[in-house]
Design a protein around this motif. Structure first.
Motif, PDB file in Angstrom:
ATOM      1  N   PRO A  43       0.819  -1.218   0.000  1.00 25.07           N
ATOM      2  CA  PRO A  43       0.000   0.000   0.000  1.00 25.07           C
ATOM      3  C   PRO A  43       0.851   1.265   0.000  1.00 25.07           C
ATOM      4  O   PRO A  43       1.938   1.321   0.583  1.00 25.07           O
ATOM      5  CB  PRO A  43      -0.804  -0.118   1.291  1.00 25.07           C
ATOM      6  N   ALA A  44       0.332   2.285  -0.676  1.00 21.61           N
ATOM      7  CA  ALA A  44       0.962   3.608  -0.711  1.00 21.61           C
ATOM      8  C   ALA A  44      -0.157   4.637  -0.697  1.00 21.61           C
ATOM      9  O   ALA A  44      -1.289   4.348  -1.086  1.00 21.61           O
ATOM     10  CB  ALA A  44       1.821   3.758  -1.970  1.00 21.61           C
ATOM     11  N   PRO A  45       0.126   5.850  -0.239  1.00 25.58           N
ATOM     12  CA  PRO A  45      -0.923   6.862  -0.140  1.00 25.58           C
ATOM     13  C   PRO A  45      -1.530   7.215  -1.493  1.00 25.58           C
ATOM     14  O   PRO A  45      -0.856   7.171  -2.528  1.00 25.58           O
ATOM     15  CB  PRO A  45      -0.183   8.070   0.463  1.00 25.58           C
ATOM     16  N   SER A  46      -2.793   7.576  -1.464  1.00 27.96           N
ATOM     17  CA  SER A  46      -3.460   8.042  -2.678  1.00 27.96           C
ATOM     18  C   SER A  46      -2.909   9.406  -3.068  1.00 27.96           C
ATOM     19  O   SER A  46      -2.322  10.126  -2.250  1.00 27.96           O
ATOM     20  CB  SER A  46      -4.969   8.128  -2.451  1.00 27.96           C
ATOM     21  N   ALA A  47      -3.111   9.769  -4.316  1.00 30.99           N
ATOM     22  CA  ALA A  47      -2.631  11.059  -4.813  1.00 30.99           C
ATOM     23  C   ALA A  47      -3.388  11.395  -6.087  1.00 30.99           C
ATOM     24  O   ALA A  47      -3.863  10.507  -6.798  1.00 30.99           O
ATOM     25  CB  ALA A  47      -1.128  11.021  -5.085  1.00 30.99           C
ATOM     26  N   VAL A  48      -3.498  12.669  -6.359  1.00 32.31           N
ATOM     27  CA  VAL A  48      -4.076  13.111  -7.622  1.00 32.31           C
ATOM     28  C   VAL A  48      -2.916  13.436  -8.549  1.00 32.31           C
ATOM     29  O   VAL A  48      -2.249  14.460  -8.397  1.00 32.31           O
ATOM     30  CB  VAL A  48      -4.990  14.337  -7.431  1.00 32.31           C
ATOM     31  N   ASP A  49      -2.633  12.541  -9.472  1.00 39.24           N
ATOM     32  CA  ASP A  49      -1.492  12.727 -10.357  1.00 39.24           C
ATOM     33  C   ASP A  49      -1.834  12.269 -11.766  1.00 39.24           C
ATOM     34  O   ASP A  49      -2.880  11.684 -12.023  1.00 39.24           O
ATOM     35  CB  ASP A  49      -0.243  11.998  -9.834  1.00 39.24           C
ATOM     36  N   ASP A  50      -0.932  12.533 -12.676  1.00 41.52           N
ATOM     37  CA  ASP A  50      -1.104  12.181 -14.078  1.00 41.52           C
ATOM     38  C   ASP A  50      -0.645  10.748 -14.314  1.00 41.52           C
ATOM     39  O   ASP A  50       0.153  10.191 -13.547  1.00 41.52           O
ATOM     40  CB  ASP A  50      -0.281  13.156 -14.934  1.00 41.52           C
ATOM     41  N   TRP A  51      -1.127  10.150 -15.391  1.00 37.97           N
ATOM     42  CA  TRP A  51      -0.758   8.777 -15.702  1.00 37.97           C
ATOM     43  C   TRP A  51       0.742   8.603 -15.870  1.00 37.97           C
ATOM     44  O   TRP A  51       1.275   7.516 -15.606  1.00 37.97           O
ATOM     45  CB  TRP A  51      -1.487   8.308 -16.961  1.00 37.97           C
ATOM     46  N   THR A  52       1.446   9.649 -16.293  1.00 33.93           N
ATOM     47  CA  THR A  52       2.886   9.544 -16.482  1.00 33.93           C
ATOM     48  C   THR A  52       3.619   9.364 -15.157  1.00 33.93           C
ATOM     49  O   THR A  52       4.764   8.900 -15.143  1.00 33.93           O
ATOM     50  CB  THR A  52       3.427  10.788 -17.198  1.00 33.93           C
ATOM     51  N   VAL A  53       2.960   9.693 -14.057  1.00 36.01           N
ATOM     52  CA  VAL A  53       3.521   9.485 -12.723  1.00 36.01           C
ATOM     53  C   VAL A  53       3.006   8.182 -12.121  1.00 36.01           C
ATOM     54  O   VAL A  53       3.777   7.365 -11.607  1.00 36.01           O
ATOM     55  CB  VAL A  53       3.178  10.675 -11.795  1.00 36.01           C
ATOM     56  N   SER A  54       1.695   7.973 -12.196  1.00 30.02           N
ATOM     57  CA  SER A  54       1.102   6.814 -11.518  1.00 30.02           C
ATOM     58  C   SER A  54       1.440   5.492 -12.197  1.00 30.02           C
ATOM     59  O   SER A  54       1.575   4.466 -11.523  1.00 30.02           O
ATOM     60  CB  SER A  54      -0.417   6.981 -11.419  1.00 30.02           C
ATOM     61  N   LEU A  55       1.598   5.492 -13.520  1.00 26.99           N
ATOM     62  CA  LEU A  55       1.887   4.232 -14.205  1.00 26.99           C
ATOM     63  C   LEU A  55       3.258   3.662 -13.828  1.00 26.99           C
ATOM     64  O   LEU A  55       3.353   2.477 -13.476  1.00 26.99           O
ATOM     65  CB  LEU A  55       1.760   4.418 -15.716  1.00 26.99           C
ATOM     66  N   PRO A  56       4.332   4.454 -13.866  1.00 26.64           N
ATOM     67  CA  PRO A  56       5.617   3.891 -13.429  1.00 26.64           C
ATOM     68  C   PRO A  56       5.594   3.466 -11.959  1.00 26.64           C
ATOM     69  O   PRO A  56       6.202   2.451 -11.593  1.00 26.64           O
ATOM     70  CB  PRO A  56       6.602   5.042 -13.658  1.00 26.64           C
ATOM     71  N   GLN A  57       4.890   4.225 -11.121  1.00 24.87           N
ATOM     72  CA  GLN A  57       4.821   3.869  -9.702  1.00 24.87           C
ATOM     73  C   GLN A  57       4.170   2.507  -9.504  1.00 24.87           C
ATOM     74  O   GLN A  57       4.524   1.766  -8.582  1.00 24.87           O
ATOM     75  CB  GLN A  57       4.025   4.928  -8.932  1.00 24.87           C
ATOM     76  N   ALA A  58       3.232   2.158 -10.382  1.00 22.58           N
ATOM     77  CA  ALA A  58       2.463   0.928 -10.227  1.00 22.58           C
ATOM     78  C   ALA A  58       3.120  -0.281 -10.868  1.00 22.58           C
ATOM     79  O   ALA A  58       2.557  -1.386 -10.809  1.00 22.58           O
ATOM     80  CB  ALA A  58       1.070   1.123 -10.835  1.00 22.58           C
ATOM     81  N   ALA A  59       4.279  -0.125 -11.460  1.00 19.77           N
ATOM     82  CA  ALA A  59       4.866  -1.203 -12.270  1.00 19.77           C
ATOM     83  C   ALA A  59       5.014  -2.512 -11.504  1.00 19.77           C
ATOM     84  O   ALA A  59       4.652  -3.587 -12.015  1.00 19.77           O
ATOM     85  CB  ALA A  59       6.218  -0.763 -12.825  1.00 19.77           C
ATOM     86  N   GLU A  60       5.521  -2.452 -10.287  1.00 18.51           N
ATOM     87  CA  GLU A  60       5.739  -3.689  -9.524  1.00 18.51           C
ATOM     88  C   GLU A  60       4.413  -4.399  -9.243  1.00 18.51           C
ATOM     89  O   GLU A  60       4.313  -5.626  -9.378  1.00 18.51           O
ATOM     90  CB  GLU A  60       6.470  -3.381  -8.224  1.00 18.51           C
ATOM     91  N   THR A  61       3.405  -3.634  -8.868  1.00 19.90           N
ATOM     92  CA  THR A  61       2.095  -4.236  -8.600  1.00 19.90           C
ATOM     93  C   THR A  61       1.490  -4.815  -9.863  1.00 19.90           C
ATOM     94  O   THR A  61       0.972  -5.939  -9.871  1.00 19.90           O
ATOM     95  CB  THR A  61       1.146  -3.191  -7.986  1.00 19.90           C
ATOM     96  N   LEU A  62       1.544  -4.068 -10.965  1.00 22.25           N
ATOM     97  CA  LEU A  62       0.990  -4.552 -12.220  1.00 22.25           C
ATOM     98  C   LEU A  62       1.679  -5.832 -12.688  1.00 22.25           C
ATOM     99  O   LEU A  62       1.017  -6.771 -13.159  1.00 22.25           O
ATOM    100  CB  LEU A  62       1.095  -3.473 -13.293  1.00 22.25           C
ATOM    101  N   ASN A  63       2.974  -5.882 -12.559  1.00 21.96           N
ATOM    102  CA  ASN A  63       3.708  -7.087 -12.953  1.00 21.96           C
ATOM    103  C   ASN A  63       3.344  -8.274 -12.063  1.00 21.96           C
ATOM    104  O   ASN A  63       3.209  -9.409 -12.534  1.00 21.96           O
ATOM    105  CB  ASN A  63       5.211  -6.831 -12.895  1.00 21.96           C
ATOM    106  N   GLY A  64       3.171  -8.005 -10.778  1.00 23.12           N
ATOM    107  CA  GLY A  64       2.782  -9.069  -9.858  1.00 23.12           C
ATOM    108  C   GLY A  64       1.395  -9.602 -10.151  1.00 23.12           C
ATOM    109  O   GLY A  64       1.157 -10.816 -10.111  1.00 23.12           O
TER     110      GLY A  64
END
Length: 282
Positions: A43-64
């Protein structure tokens, strides 16, 4: 056999209770059906950000999530993924397209999620289905043919998004047309993968981010599952339960969800089947 996969890493979450919502629903499914969930991500805190920020942040979860769903399908299981956001499906729908190339994906959502980086607001959750269909490169694969996708209950669709949906031949079943008959006609005799964002519902039943009026009622969601022949249902994704802080409200919403999705846990080999029950109002 049912395999339960639970997304617990931030995947573009903009509301702080989405990860908690996924965990609460997963625990309820574990208890009711004797399942043991496979929890993916930190888990990580929610945030209002653009896909260019949130997509790289989510890489480990998406791969898992990708690997977990691929393993589940390979085991011949009925896969159930409980996710915090629809964005998690960027990692899983390409796997579905690869492993079940003839599957119909019922994308049950109040929105089309068919924007691209050139349209919409830049929110990753609004570009999920289009990414899986290869309209833009998420870095997590594609392969889903737009003709395989059926938007169910969608009503809040941007103008540019609507043009893409029409141009690529994505079928749309509006809320008023969501019946057992329309679902059976849409799936035919194909394998079926169901994705649900709870904002598809009429507000007041299941708290979700980006809820809009004019949505589906609980009995319509249950009718969708009852319309799908059990031998055709390959997997289910349940996304975007924004758990209330009030435990009583949260528990009532979970019970509403359990009653709606109960048919997906019935007529399954092994000890997964359990009670269904009536659909309560929140």
């Amino acid at each position: 056999m049912i395999e339960l996969i639970v997304s617990q890493g931030r995947v573009a979450d903009r509301a702080p209770r989405m990860i908690e919502g996924a965990a609460r629903l997963a625990r309820a499914l574990e208890k009711r059906y004797g399942l043991t969930g496979r929890y993916i991500g930190k888990p990580a805190p929610s945030a209002v950000d653009d896909w260019t920020v949130s997509l790289p942040q989510a890489a480990e979860t998406l791969n898992g999530l990708r690997d977990a769903v691929a393993e589940s399908i390979g085991n011949g299981s009925r896969t159930v993924m409980v996710s915090n956001t629809c964005s998690a499906s960027l990692g899983t729908l390409p796997v579905v397209a690869r492993e079940h190339p003839d599957a119909v994906v019922l994308y049950i959502d109040g929105h089309g999620d068919f924007n691209t980086p050139r349209t919409g607001t830049g929110y990753l959750g609004g570009m999920v289905l289009s990414g899986a269909c290869g309209l833009w490169d998420s870095g997590h694969g594609a392969g889903l043919r737009p003709a395989q996708a059926v938007l169910v209950g969608s009503r809040d669709i941007d103008e540019g998004e609507a043009e893409l949906i029409a141009a690529h031949g994505v079928r749309v079943i509006p809320p008023a047309g969501t019946t057992a008959e329309s679902i059976r006609a849409a799936v035919g005799d194909a394998p079926v993968w169901v994705h649900i964002d709870w904002d598809v519902m009429e507000p007041g039943h299941v708290p979700a981010d980006y809820s809009v009026p004019g949505g589906l009622l609980p009995e319509q969601i249950r009718a969708v599952f009852e319309a799908i022949p059990p031998e055709q249902l390959r997997g289910v994704e349940l996304a975007e339960f924004n758990a209330p802080v009030d435990d009583e409200l949260s528990d009532r919403a979970v019970e509403t969800i359990l009653a709606m999705v109960a048919p997906a846990f019935e007529n399954v080999p092994g000890p997964a089947a359990g009670p269904g029950g009536a659909v309560p109002a929140l």
